[in-house]
Design a protein around this motif. Sequence first.
Motif, short mmCIF file in Angstrom:
data_model
loop_
_atom_site.label_atom_id
_atom_site.label_comp_id
_atom_site.label_asym_id
_atom_site.label_seq_id
_atom_site.Cartn_x
_atom_site.Cartn_y
_atom_site.Cartn_z
N SER A 117 0.84 -1.19 0.00
CA SER A 117 0.00 0.00 0.00
C SER A 117 0.88 1.23 0.00
O SER A 117 2.05 1.19 0.38
CB SER A 117 -0.94 0.01 1.22
N VAL A 118 0.29 2.34 -0.44
CA VAL A 118 0.97 3.64 -0.45
C VAL A 118 0.04 4.65 0.20
O VAL A 118 -1.12 4.80 -0.22
CB VAL A 118 1.32 4.09 -1.88
N ALA A 119 0.51 5.32 1.23
CA ALA A 119 -0.28 6.32 1.94
C ALA A 119 0.29 7.71 1.66
O ALA A 119 1.41 7.87 1.21
CB ALA A 119 -0.28 6.05 3.44
N ARG A 120 -0.52 8.72 1.93
CA ARG A 120 -0.16 10.12 1.73
C ARG A 120 0.17 10.41 0.27
O ARG A 120 1.18 11.09 -0.04
CB ARG A 120 1.00 10.52 2.65
N SER A 124 4.28 0.60 2.20
CA SER A 124 4.09 -0.52 3.13
C SER A 124 4.01 -1.82 2.35
O SER A 124 3.26 -1.92 1.37
CB SER A 124 2.82 -0.32 3.95
N ILE A 125 4.79 -2.81 2.78
CA ILE A 125 4.75 -4.16 2.22
C ILE A 125 4.41 -5.12 3.36
O ILE A 125 5.04 -5.09 4.41
CB ILE A 125 6.09 -4.55 1.57
N HIS A 126 3.39 -5.94 3.16
CA HIS A 126 2.99 -6.86 4.20
C HIS A 126 2.67 -8.21 3.58
O HIS A 126 2.29 -8.32 2.40
CB HIS A 126 1.77 -6.33 4.97
N GLY A 127 2.82 -9.24 4.37
CA GLY A 127 2.55 -10.59 3.88
C GLY A 127 2.65 -11.60 5.00
O GLY A 127 2.96 -11.28 6.15
N GLY A 128 2.37 -12.86 4.67
CA GLY A 128 2.42 -13.92 5.66
C GLY A 128 1.69 -15.15 5.15
O GLY A 128 1.40 -15.28 3.95
N ALA A 129 1.37 -16.05 6.06
CA ALA A 129 0.70 -17.28 5.69
C ALA A 129 0.06 -17.90 6.93
O ALA A 129 0.50 -17.68 8.05
CB ALA A 129 1.68 -18.27 5.05
N ARG A 130 -1.01 -18.64 6.68
CA ARG A 130 -1.66 -19.43 7.74
C ARG A 130 -1.46 -20.90 7.43
O ARG A 130 -1.72 -21.35 6.30
CB ARG A 130 -3.15 -19.10 7.83
#
Length: 339
Positions: free
Chosen positions: A191-194, A215-221
């Motif tokens: 995502s990109v804010a502002r 912002s870079i986010h990630g993961g796994a279940r």
Amino acid sequence: MKAYSLILGWCILCGRLAAQELLPIGLWSQPQALSPAMVGLIDGKARLSLTHQFRPPTGFTNFSTTWMGIEAPFQLGELPAGVGGLLLSDAAGGWRTIKAVLSFAYEAPLGSRARYDHLRGGLYAGFVNRSIQSTDLYFEDQFDGITFSRPTTETFDRTTLWHADMGLGVLYYRTQKVPGNVELVPFAGFSVARLNRPSIGILVQDAARLSLLWSIHGGARLFTRAPLQLVGSVLLNRSNQSSWIGGSLLAEFVIYEGGYWHTRPLGSVIAGGTLRARDQYALTAGFTLQKGLSFGLSYSLLTRRATTPTAFGGLQLMMHYQIGYSYRERGTVYPFPIF
């Protein structure tokens, strides 16, 4: 001057430096704060979210932050979409921040073969108010060259500002195929804010433009054959020349109706931890009831003790309530952490 003078100095610097972006300790307790693409990913008709964080970073001034969110899914044509709103209130001595945004997300068509793969985009728009509460500030008597001023002669011409805030996000995630099978279900996004790069400046003549916040986010279940599920996540923020990285690892033990595994879930117990590099780590515990109500508590400890009298980093309360929760035939499909 007392500790409030330190808060005032920080406020002055905010006219020249990029302002701090506030995120909860439990990063996923307010998914809208991470990315607008997350809005509407729920199993009910609507969801209410409340997160309150209390932290005493100094021995004199308490910091408290509250996030309140509401979101709902809906169908836009043949594809799912979501809409929601997020309100942030932050108080730190005489420095106050209020942020309100509306978010919209829409899922992209990937074809019938991509049944378990999902690509989603979102955007948000809103406003931010930053202000100094002069009544919360205290100054010692000042020497004017001859005598001391009584009372203080500090005056403030501009103690509040408003600016717009806009951003966008993209999210990819998979859903569970068959309950009871061992599956590692990933998710990733940015995502990109502002995007509008607003100008800020309090107590200074020139106003600096805020930098973009990436912002870079990630993961796994990890779904197992037992009632145990493990979910991990990472988050990287970067603005101008500053970077911030964090992550979490949670274990969720699901309780099923009648004691039969992988049928209708009645609730779950959650425990784990969150880490912010070179900042703090937190222990988290919580539970869910019928997947409609979720409650969590995080207790954080600071890893940097140079500027604080204790290692206590604060408490965070987290709650979700889904209105009109509906159980899906395939059980829990979303891979995201609850907190």
